[in-house]
Design a protein around this motif. Structure first.
Motif, PDB file in Angstrom:
ATOM      1  N   ILE A   4     104.631  56.308 -36.709  1.00 15.67           N
ATOM      2  CA  ILE A   4     105.394  57.539 -36.927  1.00 15.67           C
ATOM      3  C   ILE A   4     105.842  57.554 -38.376  1.00 15.67           C
ATOM      4  O   ILE A   4     106.566  56.669 -38.822  1.00 15.67           O
ATOM      5  N   PHE A   5     105.399  58.553 -39.112  1.00 15.28           N
ATOM      6  CA  PHE A   5     105.802  58.715 -40.503  1.00 15.28           C
ATOM      7  C   PHE A   5     106.555  60.033 -40.604  1.00 15.28           C
ATOM      8  O   PHE A   5     105.992  61.090 -40.381  1.00 15.28           O
ATOM      9  N   ILE A  16     120.317  55.593 -45.398  1.00 17.47           N
ATOM     10  CA  ILE A  16     120.734  55.177 -44.062  1.00 17.47           C
ATOM     11  C   ILE A  16     120.197  53.771 -43.780  1.00 17.47           C
ATOM     12  O   ILE A  16     119.244  53.318 -44.415  1.00 17.47           O
ATOM     13  N   SER A  17     120.793  53.102 -42.813  1.00 16.68           N
ATOM     14  CA  SER A  17     120.343  51.760 -42.449  1.00 16.68           C
ATOM     15  C   SER A  17     118.992  51.845 -41.734  1.00 16.68           C
ATOM     16  O   SER A  17     118.583  52.915 -41.265  1.00 16.68           O
ATOM     17  N   TRP A  21     117.561  54.740 -39.394  1.00 18.59           N
ATOM     18  CA  TRP A  21     116.239  55.288 -39.711  1.00 18.59           C
ATOM     19  C   TRP A  21     115.367  55.257 -38.459  1.00 18.59           C
ATOM     20  O   TRP A  21     114.699  56.231 -38.109  1.00 18.59           O
ATOM     21  N   PHE A  22     115.373  54.125 -37.767  1.00 19.34           N
ATOM     22  CA  PHE A  22     114.602  53.983 -36.532  1.00 19.34           C
ATOM     23  C   PHE A  22     115.071  54.994 -35.491  1.00 19.34           C
ATOM     24  O   PHE A  22     114.259  55.713 -34.897  1.00 19.34           O
ATOM     25  N   ASP A  23     116.386  55.044 -35.262  1.00 15.98           N
ATOM     26  CA  ASP A  23     116.940  55.964 -34.260  1.00 15.98           C
ATOM     27  C   ASP A  23     116.591  57.415 -34.583  1.00 15.98           C
ATOM     28  O   ASP A  23     116.239  58.192 -33.692  1.00 15.98           O
ATOM     29  N   GLN A  24     116.682  57.779 -35.844  1.00 20.14           N
ATOM     30  CA  GLN A  24     116.356  59.146 -36.272  1.00 20.14           C
ATOM     31  C   GLN A  24     114.886  59.453 -36.014  1.00 20.14           C
ATOM     32  O   GLN A  24     114.538  60.532 -35.538  1.00 20.14           O
ATOM     33  N   ALA A  25     114.004  58.506 -36.319  1.00 20.04           N
ATOM     34  CA  ALA A  25     112.568  58.709 -36.116  1.00 20.04           C
ATOM     35  C   ALA A  25     112.248  58.892 -34.631  1.00 20.04           C
ATOM     36  O   ALA A  25     111.450  59.763 -34.260  1.00 20.04           O
ATOM     37  N   MET A  88     109.471  52.055 -40.866  1.00 19.69           N
ATOM     38  CA  MET A  88     110.268  50.924 -41.357  1.00 19.69           C
ATOM     39  C   MET A  88     109.922  49.630 -40.639  1.00 19.69           C
ATOM     40  O   MET A  88     110.328  48.560 -41.068  1.00 19.69           O
ATOM     41  N   LEU A  89     109.156  49.722 -39.558  1.00 20.25           N
ATOM     42  CA  LEU A  89     108.736  48.531 -38.823  1.00 20.25           C
ATOM     43  C   LEU A  89     107.345  48.101 -39.275  1.00 20.25           C
ATOM     44  O   LEU A  89     106.435  48.919 -39.357  1.00 20.25           O
TER      45      LEU A  89
END
Length: 188
Positions: A4-5, A16-17, A21-25, A88-89
């Motif tokens: 997911i980009f 953001i942390s 960032w993960f939660d938003q994505a 980010m992962l």
């Protein structure tokens, strides 16, 4: 795995942390936009499950481990399941992309000795050198040999953006800073 980009700014500009960032994505995910990597059917993915995953990231300039709940989807066309991994992962790695790039930036700028960098970020020397090796080989793939020779690693880190990460994935079907993994072989 489905990548997911969704943030196409320079990674250095993301305030953001990694957790946020993960939660938003994950929250902004629209499954109808993605195709099954196995059968290429679009619009046939449904949420299937979640699994816990550790992510080593940074908080107050030091490493911290968080547990993420990574969603899995199932393709109703072929029955295969896939993890949804935001940019980010790094697949098959516990370290977030930002963590690795921060460590490498300190290394390339010679901010501290290798010993101090490893101590500060709580990694062993071999991990730092693995990060460096992957980074340099992937940088060469992105820039090409001639441009790679002219671009310092620390300068390149400052320029990396989500668009490059997405293009790298599209070009190589491999994520930036992802080490080779045996399960990737059948997708090549």
């Amino acid at each position: 795995m489905i990548r997911i980009f969704n943030l196409f700014c320079k990674l250095k500009e993301i305030k953001i942390s990694d957790q946020e960032w993960f939660d938003q994505a994950v929250r902004s995910l629209n499954l109808s936009d993605h195709s099954c990597p196995y059968c290429n059917s679009k619009g046939h993915l449904i949420l299937h499950d979640v699994y816990p995953r550790y992510m080593v990231t940074l908080k107050n300039n030091g490493p911290v481990t968080v547990i993420l709940r990574v969603p899995r989807v199932k393709c109703i066309s072929c029955g295969h399941t896939h993890a949804l991994l935001p940019e980010m992962l790094i697949p098959y790695s516990s370290y977030s992309l930002r963590f690795v790039l921060t460590v490498l930036e300190a290394y390339f700028l010679h901010v501290h000795t290798v010993e101090k960098i490893c101590e500060r970020y709580q990694i062993v020397h071999s991990t730092l050198y693995t990060f460096r090796s992957l980074f340099l080989s992937h940088k060469r793939l992105i820039l090409g040999v001639l441009d790679d020779a002219q671009e310092k690693g620390s300068d390149f880190i400052g320029k990396i953006d989500g668009m490059q990460l997405s293009q790298f994935w599209d070009s190589f079907r491999h994520s930036f800073l992802q080490a080779y993994h045996a399960s990737d072989f059948h997708h090549r």
